[in-house]
Design a protein around this motif. Sequence first.
Motif, mmCIF file in Angstrom:
data_model
loop_
_atom_site.group_PDB
_atom_site.id
_atom_site.type_symbol
_atom_site.label_atom_id
_atom_site.label_comp_id
_atom_site.label_asym_id
_atom_site.label_seq_id
_atom_site.Cartn_x
_atom_site.Cartn_y
_atom_site.Cartn_z
ATOM 1 N N GLY A 1 0.816 -1.211 0.000
ATOM 2 C CA GLY A 1 0.000 0.000 0.000
ATOM 3 C C GLY A 1 0.847 1.256 0.000
ATOM 4 O O GLY A 1 1.954 1.270 0.550
ATOM 5 N N CYS B 1 -2.871 -0.150 -3.577
ATOM 6 C CA CYS B 1 -2.941 -1.255 -2.621
ATOM 7 C C CYS B 1 -2.926 -2.522 -3.472
ATOM 8 O O CYS B 1 -3.943 -3.147 -3.705
ATOM 9 C CB CYS B 1 -4.188 -1.179 -1.746
ATOM 10 N N PHE C 1 -5.082 0.254 5.099
ATOM 11 C CA PHE C 1 -5.240 -1.188 5.299
ATOM 12 C C PHE C 1 -6.416 -1.487 6.224
ATOM 13 O O PHE C 1 -7.097 -2.500 6.069
ATOM 14 C CB PHE C 1 -3.958 -1.783 5.880
ATOM 15 N N GLU D 1 -8.512 -3.326 -5.187
ATOM 16 C CA GLU D 1 -7.737 -2.080 -5.117
ATOM 17 C C GLU D 1 -8.575 -0.897 -5.592
ATOM 18 O O GLU D 1 -8.544 0.182 -4.990
ATOM 19 C CB GLU D 1 -6.474 -2.205 -5.961
#
Length: 642
Positions: free
Chosen positions: A207, A226, A606, A626
């Motif tokens: 990330g 990510c 996250f 993502e």
Amino acid sequence: MERSRSAFDHWMHKHHFTFRDTRGRNITVQCNLCLPKINILSTARDSTSNLKKHLERKHSVVCRRRIRDAPSVDAPSSDGPSNYVPSSYGPSVPENQTAESLSETKEAKIDPTNVYHQTSQSRLNTLVFNFIVEDVQPISILEQPGFRKLIEALSRGKKVMCRNAFITRLEVAFSKMKGELKAKLDKVQTLCTTADVWSVQDRSYFGMTCHWLEDSLERKSAALACTRIPISYTCETIIAKIQEIHSSYNIESKVQATVTDNGNNFVKAFKEFSSEDDQEVEQSRFEDLGSILCDGEMGGDFFLSYFLPPHQRCASQTLNLIASKDLADAVSKGQAGKLHSGAIEKCAAIWHKAQSSTEAADSIESIAKMNFTVPCLNQWSSEYYAINKLMSLSDSQLNELSEVLGFPHFTPDETAYLTEYTDVFKPVAFALDLLHGEEKCFLGIVIPTLLTLKRKLEEKAANTRLFSKVIDSTVKAIDSRFKQVFESSDARLATATMPQFRLWWLPEDERESLRAQLITEVLQVDQGTEEAESNGGSVHEDEFFSYGPGSSGNKGGKREAAEEVWLYLQGTNKDLKCLNEFPGVKKVFIKFNTTLPSSAPVQQLFSNGSNIVTPKGHHLSDQHFEHVLLLRYNSKITTALE
């Protein structure tokens, strides 16, 4: 076994909380808006009223924004009457209106089909799409018969988009979001990035977020990636991803620093490939450019080392490491090591009981007269605040607590020890909270925070009975682990350009040197601006020659830079807005304080991702996962979800 569904699972504000545990008829959640403070809340499975009250009391701005953006339907929600907006907030009813017509008007207003009847198919698709992305709903909900019937009934027969239509819309929205973000970043002069690796369910994701300061000194943030990486990733994988992401947004030359945690892979990667000035330079030799480009491994290292930005270790994680390792080791080896071990074991038993038993949690909260705090794993400050909360109880409350739970009582020595522990190391907990921020947290606060922390700990050492050697070890650990920061020219200039500190934190004999550096930086940023403004424009004859009064050669220059810096350093206004009076110093502030002292933003990315990847039924590919995550994170600065 999977937990059964509750009212919380369908709640419009669910994304502000992280589910923690089920306790009989209740559930516990953690408020994401309260971070970095860990705030665990309890609510009934069939109601979210406790959580609503928390949002209204502590985060009223979020509630107002949600109400403002919601459809104007004056009907109580399915969650209960607490969502109901009284009709007195709407248009007033004429005095001559009859009771019968008033009843009909209310019926018409309460009937939600009147609202959705006016909604076009395109608008309905947008609402459903945003519902799934913003509230982290599984794509499979589009195929659930109950959901389809609900939407079709409310929209008078309009159809719910299919899975393929959602995926197509997701790709279009992501492309729009990325285009808008690249356009914004093109206008930014300096920014920093934060990077980390997240592993979940036998998968690893890399990330990255980026951050910059507007001319108003307001910090802006965006998520850049990510992306999935191999579970057994190497430092070469990390370097390749950093370069790839920076390159995809055309920001390689703008990144002032990349902030990461202290993980071995990141430290090794930046140590081997960083282009910082302090890297050792090998003896020069000539290489054939063709052979470099053809040699995959050598060519890769050549370009990677060139584009890799300077490395900034996360200050809050480093300080947490000092508290959880160096401080803890010194305590365990000290004269009160056994006392500490026994006292913490009793605290841990209470925390475990509170987390594993609903009845125990209710009993604890009844005795303590407050919500109970259970510490998070590997977060020293979380454990500190949990101990502090226990020690705020009276001896009689602690004894009652031990009796109800069936644990041995705290001895007088143990309570005295823990009370002194929380008093002595309170500055450490405060410093950790300070360094964990984002919007108003700058690189320039790191050195003053550490210096103040050392001073406060040394003051405590004179009055402590048990912790003088522990304090000495902690101060030495701060000097050792933050040596690079104390010696960093960037960190020192970042501090000097903060009106709150200027040069007051420095010893007298070091101030003149840093003042000279600041003057040099002001000159450089001013020259850079002038060159940017004059590029491509025609040069007037008077601008070419620099003789006589009023010529460009006498404008700016070292004298004016030195005068501006002198006036700034003589000032006493600690408000950031005073930098508007010193444009050169302000530019230097933006250049060096763009860098964050913490990698917390990428960890927050996250945290949002865990809500998407964990539940079953989402069935998102890595790419689409993502896309959803970045769309949610960047919704405040782009229009892709509007």
